[in-house]
Design a protein around this motif. Structure first.
Motif, PDB file in Angstrom:
ATOM      1  N   ILE A 274     -44.355  87.784  44.288  1.00  0.00           N
ATOM      2  CA  ILE A 274     -43.579  87.648  45.406  1.00  0.00           C
ATOM      3  C   ILE A 274     -41.752  87.788  45.432  1.00  0.00           C
ATOM      4  CG2 ILE A 274     -43.295  85.348  46.549  1.00  0.00           C
ATOM      5  CD1 ILE A 274     -45.613  83.962  45.080  1.00  0.00           C
ATOM      6  N   ARG A 275     -41.192  87.857  46.422  1.00  0.00           N
ATOM      7  CA  ARG A 275     -39.777  87.636  46.213  1.00  0.00           C
ATOM      8  C   ARG A 275     -39.394  86.038  46.622  1.00  0.00           C
ATOM      9  NH1 ARG A 275     -40.753  92.929  46.401  1.00  0.00           N
ATOM     10  NH2 ARG A 275     -39.332  94.575  45.334  1.00  0.00           N
ATOM     11  N   PHE A 276     -37.919  85.928  45.888  1.00  0.00           N
ATOM     12  CA  PHE A 276     -37.886  84.624  46.793  1.00  0.00           C
ATOM     13  C   PHE A 276     -36.416  84.586  46.319  1.00  0.00           C
ATOM     14  CE2 PHE A 276     -37.433  83.088  42.645  1.00  0.00           C
ATOM     15  CZ  PHE A 276     -36.654  82.671  42.341  1.00  0.00           C
ATOM     16  N   ALA A 277     -35.698  83.883  47.701  1.00  0.00           N
ATOM     17  CA  ALA A 277     -34.153  83.853  47.615  1.00  0.00           C
ATOM     18  C   ALA A 277     -34.087  82.292  48.252  1.00  0.00           C
ATOM     19  CB  ALA A 277     -34.040  85.503  48.683  1.00  0.00           C
ATOM     20  N   TRP A 278     -34.262  81.925  47.316  1.00  0.00           N
ATOM     21  CA  TRP A 278     -33.745  80.384  47.888  1.00  0.00           C
ATOM     22  C   TRP A 278     -32.378  79.856  46.878  1.00  0.00           C
ATOM     23  CZ3 TRP A 278     -38.503  76.221  46.504  1.00  0.00           C
ATOM     24  CH2 TRP A 278     -39.763  76.904  47.333  1.00  0.00           C
ATOM     25  N   PRO A 279     -31.221  79.339  47.636  1.00  0.00           N
ATOM     26  CA  PRO A 279     -30.366  78.708  47.593  1.00  0.00           C
ATOM     27  C   PRO A 279     -30.450  77.202  46.535  1.00  0.00           C
ATOM     28  CG  PRO A 279     -30.791  78.007  49.753  1.00  0.00           C
ATOM     29  CD  PRO A 279     -31.716  78.812  49.318  1.00  0.00           C
ATOM     30  N   PRO A 280     -30.306  76.858  45.361  1.00  0.00           N
ATOM     31  CA  PRO A 280     -30.878  75.345  44.727  1.00  0.00           C
ATOM     32  C   PRO A 280     -30.533  74.228  45.968  1.00  0.00           C
ATOM     33  CG  PRO A 280     -28.280  75.884  44.735  1.00  0.00           C
ATOM     34  CD  PRO A 280     -29.066  77.210  45.935  1.00  0.00           C
ATOM     35  N   ASN A 281     -31.553  74.681  46.466  1.00  0.00           N
ATOM     36  CA  ASN A 281     -31.976  73.141  47.287  1.00  0.00           C
ATOM     37  C   ASN A 281     -33.321  72.120  47.802  1.00  0.00           C
ATOM     38  OD1 ASN A 281     -33.169  75.232  49.039  1.00  0.00           O
ATOM     39  ND2 ASN A 281     -32.290  74.937  50.423  1.00  0.00           N
ATOM     40  N   TYR A 282     -33.833  72.538  47.120  1.00  0.00           N
ATOM     41  CA  TYR A 282     -35.310  72.193  46.159  1.00  0.00           C
ATOM     42  C   TYR A 282     -35.681  71.185  45.356  1.00  0.00           C
ATOM     43  CZ  TYR A 282     -39.551  71.852  43.116  1.00  0.00           C
ATOM     44  OH  TYR A 282     -40.496  70.299  43.186  1.00  0.00           O
ATOM     45  N   CYS A 283     -36.176  69.973  46.828  1.00  0.00           N
ATOM     46  CA  CYS A 283     -35.786  69.028  45.865  1.00  0.00           C
ATOM     47  C   CYS A 283     -36.975  68.456  45.018  1.00  0.00           C
ATOM     48  CB  CYS A 283     -35.760  67.803  46.950  1.00  0.00           C
ATOM     49  SG  CYS A 283     -33.760  67.828  47.893  1.00  0.00           S
ATOM     50  N   ARG A 284     -37.378  67.623  44.219  1.00  0.00           N
ATOM     51  CA  ARG A 284     -38.133  66.798  43.843  1.00  0.00           C
ATOM     52  C   ARG A 284     -39.380  65.678  45.265  1.00  0.00           C
ATOM     53  NH1 ARG A 284     -38.851  66.036  37.295  1.00  0.00           N
ATOM     54  NH2 ARG A 284     -36.711  67.389  36.446  1.00  0.00           N
ATOM     55  N   GLU A 285     -40.400  65.784  44.881  1.00  0.00           N
ATOM     56  CA  GLU A 285     -40.629  64.136  46.021  1.00  0.00           C
ATOM     57  C   GLU A 285     -40.466  63.308  45.953  1.00  0.00           C
ATOM     58  OE1 GLU A 285     -45.386  62.636  47.008  1.00  0.00           O
ATOM     59  OE2 GLU A 285     -45.441  63.960  44.982  1.00  0.00           O
ATOM     60  N   GLY A 286     -40.244  62.530  46.633  1.00  0.00           N
ATOM     61  CA  GLY A 286     -39.424  61.536  46.907  1.00  0.00           C
ATOM     62  C   GLY A 286     -37.385  61.738  46.989  1.00  0.00           C
ATOM     63  N   CYS A 287     -37.391  62.791  46.216  1.00  0.00           N
ATOM     64  CA  CYS A 287     -35.735  62.552  46.435  1.00  0.00           C
ATOM     65  C   CYS A 287     -35.139  63.486  47.092  1.00  0.00           C
ATOM     66  CB  CYS A 287     -34.957  63.296  45.143  1.00  0.00           C
ATOM     67  SG  CYS A 287     -36.256  62.316  43.864  1.00  0.00           S
ATOM     68  N   GLU A 288     -34.042  63.046  48.137  1.00  0.00           N
ATOM     69  CA  GLU A 288     -33.277  63.966  49.525  1.00  0.00           C
ATOM     70  C   GLU A 288     -32.624  65.109  48.125  1.00  0.00           C
ATOM     71  OE1 GLU A 288     -31.133  61.599  51.349  1.00  0.00           O
ATOM     72  OE2 GLU A 288     -32.150  60.512  52.189  1.00  0.00           O
ATOM     73  N   GLU A 289     -32.190  64.390  47.158  1.00  0.00           N
ATOM     74  CA  GLU A 289     -30.982  65.371  46.643  1.00  0.00           C
ATOM     75  C   GLU A 289     -31.617  66.337  45.205  1.00  0.00           C
ATOM     76  OE1 GLU A 289     -27.191  65.699  44.840  1.00  0.00           O
ATOM     77  OE2 GLU A 289     -28.090  64.287  46.163  1.00  0.00           O
ATOM     78  N   PRO A 290     -31.173  67.691  45.979  1.00  0.00           N
ATOM     79  CA  PRO A 290     -31.794  69.275  44.959  1.00  0.00           C
ATOM     80  C   PRO A 290     -31.667  68.529  43.726  1.00  0.00           C
ATOM     81  CG  PRO A 290     -29.951  69.288  47.682  1.00  0.00           C
ATOM     82  CD  PRO A 290     -29.878  67.878  47.130  1.00  0.00           C
ATOM     83  N   GLU A 291     -32.860  69.454  43.436  1.00  0.00           N
ATOM     84  CA  GLU A 291     -32.471  70.319  42.019  1.00  0.00           C
ATOM     85  C   GLU A 291     -30.895  70.676  41.342  1.00  0.00           C
ATOM     86  OE1 GLU A 291     -35.112  69.195  39.102  1.00  0.00           O
ATOM     87  OE2 GLU A 291     -34.873  68.175  40.332  1.00  0.00           O
ATOM     88  N   PRO A 292     -30.610  70.084  39.867  1.00  0.00           N
ATOM     89  CA  PRO A 292     -29.215  71.311  39.522  1.00  0.00           C
ATOM     90  C   PRO A 292     -30.367  72.776  39.006  1.00  0.00           C
ATOM     91  CG  PRO A 292     -30.250  69.673  38.365  1.00  0.00           C
ATOM     92  CD  PRO A 292     -30.862  69.574  39.051  1.00  0.00           C
ATOM     93  N   ASP A 293     -31.077  73.039  39.291  1.00  0.00           N
ATOM     94  CA  ASP A 293     -31.660  74.042  38.837  1.00  0.00           C
ATOM     95  C   ASP A 293     -32.982  75.107  39.548  1.00  0.00           C
ATOM     96  OD1 ASP A 293     -33.539  72.998  36.857  1.00  0.00           O
ATOM     97  OD2 ASP A 293     -31.742  73.052  35.436  1.00  0.00           O
ATOM     98  N   TYR A 294     -33.565  75.574  38.458  1.00  0.00           N
ATOM     99  CA  TYR A 294     -35.088  76.107  39.376  1.00  0.00           C
ATOM    100  C   TYR A 294     -35.662  75.764  38.426  1.00  0.00           C
ATOM    101  CZ  TYR A 294     -31.780  78.846  42.573  1.00  0.00           C
ATOM    102  OH  TYR A 294     -31.319  79.625  43.841  1.00  0.00           O
ATOM    103  N   ASN A 295     -36.094  74.898  37.045  1.00  0.00           N
ATOM    104  CA  ASN A 295     -36.748  74.705  36.357  1.00  0.00           C
ATOM    105  C   ASN A 295     -38.088  73.643  36.799  1.00  0.00           C
ATOM    106  OD1 ASN A 295     -35.740  75.925  34.536  1.00  0.00           O
ATOM    107  ND2 ASN A 295     -34.246  74.287  33.870  1.00  0.00           N
TER     108      ASN A 295
END
Length: 587
Positions: A274-295
């Protein structure tokens, strides 16, 4: 000259006109067949055909018969014209996927192709894989999902068609204001369920219909030819802008992955890259603040794959890997930042990240030749960090001939790409074709995507048969099925189109394309030498790839047995109810 009299014609027939059994005619036919056979020896599927078992040959003959019958009874020129007249748009001759989708899904050929073991899906874009009916309902049932219009309001029909939309999680529900009024404050998030219920044209059902239209290329978009290639690509890009961060929230991401894997296995796909081109905007459940990395995102991938494989349906799923992509239209700094993030993620999750690519409209983005400084920097950094990240470049997704986009094919080859995404213009380059064959580079072909995005009018005009005839290894892929109208993550629509459209392909050719997908899959990290060796030795090797190729071969044989059992005793391929049912990979 006067017409031939009956008496003269009888004399010509009896004394002068040779019969089909005449020696000279038979000699001609022998030479004709020899020429055809000689050409077929150059085809990329020739070796596969030579290895067919007797049961597989019989299955191929049956499918040929079914296909010919359906061409005479289902896909006549009269039926195509009737379908075309049912839609109030300007229809390009031969452009049949959007019009014919419903009808194709009712045919015997569809039932057969749906059941086929398709191997691996090698070219797909993450956000455009799972059907939006499912995604949008999921958004409405996931607590805290909000929607905003960043730049204006959505009070008018024109604004709802063109203005940007952002969908994100918010920890506190916001119910003030309305997207649908002109006093809306741009960028203000509104609880998604409230926005849906307040939609001015039909409430929640109208809202879902509207939002889906912003995420997909509908039939009118696909068929209105006067807008041209640039306009359909503008619509395509805007779909991704609206989709944005829809699935970049942990609960949505987890459900998305389960739906994706389930649909793939149901369609006979056992592996996906799967190709993906995500900016760093992924959030954990219940969080508005995006994760600092893709881990965390990759941790969820690992957990959800293991969870799916532990189910009964998931027993046949080999797994998935991601291909990191940067947007080719960006400047040097954001591309280098993306490359740096790619290396960091690879070091943390080496088994889940297969390679690197550049995506976005090829004609509008920077060509590979312009990106050489960034690409050479990336390759140097990978060597310094000990990160094995090969290239899987998009190239030649264009109508151009000799322009900078078309020449991406040369750079992709020289930069060591292991596969070529689309390769639509490759058929124009005889020297490149030889080099692609010599280096064992596979073309990831996406026929329906090329049709919908106006590179070709229909499957009949697609260049893939020209590549196959010249011995270029290829595999079928679905690219962006949720956006383009397939409404499923599977590949049956592309496989069906190829089988129905190209008589030289047949079921054996389709099987060869499926086998290629497994042969060129990036199941594990390998250096160039090991990669090429495993492709060459195929099933006789001793590694992961050889094992999966042998698994696929078993499923192919079971599939052929099923065809012979179900359809072998009927004249035109209608289901034979007295046959023995054969299960393949649990489906």
């Amino acid at each position: 000259m006067p017409p031939i009299s009956d008496e003269d014609w009888a004399d010509v027939v009896s004394k002068e006109l040779p019969s089909k059994d005449d020696a000279v005619i038979q000699k001609y036919l022998q030479n004709r067949q020899a020429l055809i056979d000689e050409e077929k020896k150059q085809r990329s599927d020739y070796t596969f055909r030579q290895r067919l078992s007797p049961i597989a040959k019989k299955a191929c003959d049956i499918v040929d018969r079914i296909r010919d019958h359906e061409k005479q009874t289902v896909w006549t020129s009269e039926v195509e014209e009737q379908i075309a007249q049912q839609v109030a748009v300007t229809v390009h001759p031969g452009m049949m996927f959007s019009l014919a989708k419903e009808k194709m899904e009712s045919t015997n050929l569809w039932k057969i192709v749906r059941r086929m073991p398709k191997g691996a899906l090698l070219h797909s874009h993450c956000d455009a894989m799972v059907d939006f009916d499912y995604i949008l309902e999921l958004l409405l049932t996931t607590p805290g999902m909000h929607i905003a219009c960043p730049g204006s309001h959505l009070a008018t029909a024109e604004a709802r068609k063109e203005e940007g939309v952002s969908i994100q999680f918010r920890a506190i529900n916001h119910t003030e204001g309305s997207l649908w009024k002109d006093d809306y404050k741009p960028g203000t998030f509104v609880l998604m369920t409230k926005a849906a219920d307040d939609y001015p044209d039909g409430g929640r059902s109208g809202f879902l219909e509207w939002l889906k239209s912003r995420c997909t290329i509908n039939q009118a978009d696909a068929l209105e030819q006067h807008h041209g290639v640039a306009e359909i690509w503008r619509k395509f890009v805007k779909c991704f802008e609206v989709i944005g961060a829809m699935i970049h929230y942990e609960p949505i991401w987890r459900a998305f992955l389960q739906r994706l894997m389930s649909q793939l296995v149901e369609d006979g796909v056992y592996w996906v890259e799967i190709r993906f081109a995500w900016p760093p905007n992924y959030c954990r459940e219940g969080c508005e603040e995006p994760e600092p990395d893709y881990n965390h995102m990759f941790q969820v991938i690992e957990e959800e794959v293991a969870k799916f494989q532990a189910t009964e349906a998931g027993q046949t799923f080999w797994g998935l890997r991601m291909i990191w992509t940067a947007l080719r239209g960006l400047g040097s700094r954001p591309i280098v930042q993306s490359m740096d993030d790619c290396i960091a993620t690879k070091l943390a999750w080496p088994h889940l990240l297969a390679g690197f690519d550049l995506v976005g409209p090829e004609d509008a983005g920077r060509p590979l030749a312009d990106l050489l400084p960034e690409l050479f920097w990336f390759r140097k950094q990978c060597a310094l960090e000990g990160a094995n990240i090969p290239f899987f470049f998009h190239a030649g997704e264009t109508l151009g001939d000799g322009d900078s986009t078309d020449q991406n094919l040369f750079d992709a080859l020289l930069l060591g790409t292991r596969r070529i995404g689309h390769g639509f213009s490759l058929f124009k380059h005889p020297r490149l074709i030889d080099a692609v064959k010599d280096k064992r580079i596979l073309v990831e072909s996406c026929p329906i995507s090329n049709e919908i995005l106006r590179l070709t009018g229909s499957i009949m005009q697609h260049p893939l048969p020209a590549l196959l005839a010249r011995g270029v290894p290829c595999a079928l892929c679905n690219d962006d099925p949720a956006i383009l109208g397939q409404d499923t993550a599977g590949m049956t629509h592309d496989f069906w189109q190829a089988l129905q459209g190209w008589e030289n392909l047949g079921l054996a050719g389709l099987g060869s394309l499926a086998e290629n997908s497994v042969r060129w899959a990036a199941f594990e990290d390998q250096d160039s030498e090991a990669w090429t060796r495993d492709i060459r030795v195929a099933t006789v090797g001793g590694g992961t790839k050889a094992a999966h190729l042998r698994q696929w071969a078993v499923e192919w044989e079971l599939f052929c047995v099923w065809i012979v059992t179900e359809y072998g005793e009927t004249e035109f391929g209608e289901k034979h109810n007295g046959g023995v049912h054969v299960e393949a990979m649990g489906r």
